[in-house]
Design a protein around this motif. Sequence first.
Motif: not given
Length: 240
Positions: A44-53, A87-91, A95-97
């Motif tokens: 998991g990561a913040h949406a603003a820092m996708p490179h961390e996840g 079915t696709v389930q995620a999150g 909006h930002n995770i």
Amino acid sequence: MLEGVDRVVGLHLYSLMPAGQVGVRPGPSMAAADAFTLHLQGRGAHAAMPHEGVDTVLMAAHIVVALQSLVSRETDPVKTAVVTIATVQAGEGAHNIIPETAVLKGTLRTFEPELRERLMRRIAELAQGIAAAMGGSAWVEWKPGSPAVVNDPVLVERFQQVAKEVVGEEGVLEVPPVMGGDDMAEFLNRRPGVYFWLGAGSPSPEQNRPHHHPGFWIDDERALPLGVELLVRTVLDFLH
């Protein structure tokens, strides 16, 4: 369970076929249908820092698209298979995770045992390979269904003669195979027999809806007595 049983016969109501008609085919009639659940693990990561996840939504998207190549590019075009992700389930709705896990649920449908076994293996290999390439992992849970429904050709011919006596020659149709599955296959896998479609729809096609549709409807007052008569007459014929 089938001790003392030599032959089997069954029916499936069909809402898109008018009541008074009967459909059957020799050989493969309905597919083996196996359910699977793909579990994806990322980070998991913040949406603003996708490179961390490790983005499981992106991972899931690649897997959904790639699974279709198992049919279009790895399966002989004259053979039949369907891979469906339903079915696709995620999150959890944020909006930002970027979620660390995702789940895909679907079915595999085939007629041939060898193709069934190979595609079950390839679904797992493909998902695991894509997940690993993207820095995550994947594993699959299978819920195997029944094998394909395969009618005995000789008994189908006998059933057709019986059915013509009941609904007339014009009312007996030889129908194409369908990719839906049915556990009648467990009986037909052990004893020769026939599984046929019994029309239960309206004479007006625009009024009919497919199975599992919210507007599903059958003409049970016409179809069910006819089904009983067909089953009884077929059993009597098989006993001769």
